[in-house]
Design a protein around this motif. Structure first.
Motif, PDB file in Angstrom:
ATOM      1  N   VAL A 167      14.272 -35.924  13.846  1.00  0.00           N
ATOM      2  CA  VAL A 167      13.746 -37.283  13.657  1.00  0.00           C
ATOM      3  C   VAL A 167      14.457 -37.966  12.498  1.00  0.00           C
ATOM      4  N   HIS A 168      14.620 -37.235  11.405  1.00  0.00           N
ATOM      5  CA  HIS A 168      15.249 -37.802  10.212  1.00  0.00           C
ATOM      6  C   HIS A 168      16.673 -38.273  10.502  1.00  0.00           C
ATOM      7  N   PRO A 181      20.295 -44.026  11.678  1.00  0.00           N
ATOM      8  CA  PRO A 181      21.215 -45.122  12.041  1.00  0.00           C
ATOM      9  C   PRO A 181      20.486 -46.331  12.626  1.00  0.00           C
ATOM     10  N   LEU A 182      19.425 -46.069  13.417  1.00  0.00           N
ATOM     11  CA  LEU A 182      18.634 -47.162  13.984  1.00  0.00           C
ATOM     12  C   LEU A 182      17.886 -47.920  12.887  1.00  0.00           C
ATOM     13  N   PHE A 196       8.607 -40.616   6.611  1.00  0.00           N
ATOM     14  CA  PHE A 196       9.412 -39.498   6.140  1.00  0.00           C
ATOM     15  C   PHE A 196       8.698 -38.709   5.046  1.00  0.00           C
ATOM     16  N   PHE A 197       7.907 -39.391   4.223  1.00  0.00           N
ATOM     17  CA  PHE A 197       7.151 -38.688   3.185  1.00  0.00           C
ATOM     18  C   PHE A 197       6.151 -37.733   3.823  1.00  0.00           C
ATOM     19  N   ILE A 198       5.478 -38.176   4.883  1.00  0.00           N
ATOM     20  CA  ILE A 198       4.516 -37.316   5.586  1.00  0.00           C
ATOM     21  C   ILE A 198       5.220 -36.112   6.200  1.00  0.00           C
ATOM     22  N   LEU A 199       6.357 -36.347   6.866  1.00  0.00           N
ATOM     23  CA  LEU A 199       7.097 -35.257   7.496  1.00  0.00           C
ATOM     24  C   LEU A 199       7.616 -34.263   6.463  1.00  0.00           C
ATOM     25  N   PHE A 200       8.157 -34.764   5.363  1.00  0.00           N
ATOM     26  CA  PHE A 200       8.671 -33.879   4.324  1.00  0.00           C
ATOM     27  C   PHE A 200       7.533 -33.139   3.623  1.00  0.00           C
TER      28      PHE A 200
END
Length: 284
Positions: free
Chosen positions: A150-151, A156-157, A249-253
């Motif tokens: 996902v990251h 790029p999008l 991204f904070f949640i995923l990390f």
């Protein structure tokens, strides 16, 4: 059928209206004429690392890529440093305001240096696809996680609209922090690629993840501050767009941090407690 035709014309007209807002200084630059090439490459990346790549490597031995990884990660350190220094010199070194910074759409040399850095940062997101390609080639499929794909697949999008419409100003703070973190991240990977004998020098892996999370907090705070200061002559939609990505991204990390560093420690503590209990019972 007429309903679908009407909807098509409606969205086509809406797209044309949005397209008129583009930064015309970027006209003619590679990958800037349409979002379709970026979408195609991102979808191809996901297909390669999740479907084609694992199937291709299924009955093959893992590839030895040590030499390539050393050179690749060193080049990424150099590229990240170049973009970071460029962003500093083009505005973030003192001329830009951290509270509110509109985009300079002029042809001033400093403004042109900023759009070059923003475009280069966008292009660098494609070079990072090789992180995952190497995982697949080495058959380290466990590292091709949801967070990782996902990251890399969405970046790029996420960056294309900024490079196309607002190359500079408030939005470029994201690139400033991200390239700073990548200097250390790719240096870590560079040292790791040198061999097991250098492992003692990269004890700071957990701190690397912490730095990445701090980065996203900084991006959130910087982006969402325009909620309070709505007098900034910067498109607030882009600021919120970047802030929302930072939250995701904070949640995923955070989930990765818990699974990689906290859960193993908890398991070790439980195992140690169990062994001590058995030892005590044995003595009694």
């Amino acid at each position: 059928m007429d309903f679908l035709v009407d909807k098509y014309h409606h969205y086509a007209a809406l797209y044309d209206q949005v397209w008129e807002l583009r930064d015309r200084r970027m006209d003619g630059w590679p990958m800037m004429s349409s979002p379709l090439p970026t979408i195609f490459l991102c979808l191809s990346y996901v297909y390669i690392v999740k479907v084609w790549g694992p199937n291709y490597m299924k009955d093959r031995k893992p590839m030895e890529l040590r030499g390539f990884l050393i050179v690749y990660n060193l080049l990424q350190v150099i590229l990240s440093t170049y973009i970071f220094v460029g962003l500093i010199m083009a505005g973030w070194g003192g001329q830009y305001s951290f509270r509110c910074q509109p985009v300079d759409y002029s042809n001033d040399p400093q403004a042109l240096a900023m759009i070059w850095c923003c475009w280069l940062y966008y292009m660098s997101k494609f070079t990072e696809f090789f992180d995952t390609f190497c995982f697949v080639a080495r058959k380290k499929f466990n590292q091709v996680s949801l967070l990782h794909v996902v990251h890399h697949g969405i970046m790029p999008l996420s960056v294309w609209p900024g490079a196309r419409f607002v190359p500079g100003g408030h939005a470029s703070f994201f690139g400033l922090l991200n390239t700073f973190v990548h200097i250390f991240m790719y240096f870590y990977y560079f040292v790791a690629a040198l061999g097991p004998e250098y492992k003692k020098y990269i004890w700071w892996k957990q701190h690397m993840t912490t730095l990445q999370m701090v980065q996203f907090v900084g991006i959130m705070v910087h982006g969402f501050q325009l909620v309070l200061y709505d007098d900034c002559k910067f498109p607030w939609q882009f600021s919120y767009y970047i802030g929302a990505h930072a939250i995701m991204f904070f949640i995923l990390f955070s989930q990765f941090y818990v699974q990689a560093y906290l859960m193993p420690n908890k398991s070790k503590a439980a195992s140690k407690s169990s062994r001590n209990g058995k030892s005590k019972a044995h003595k009694e």
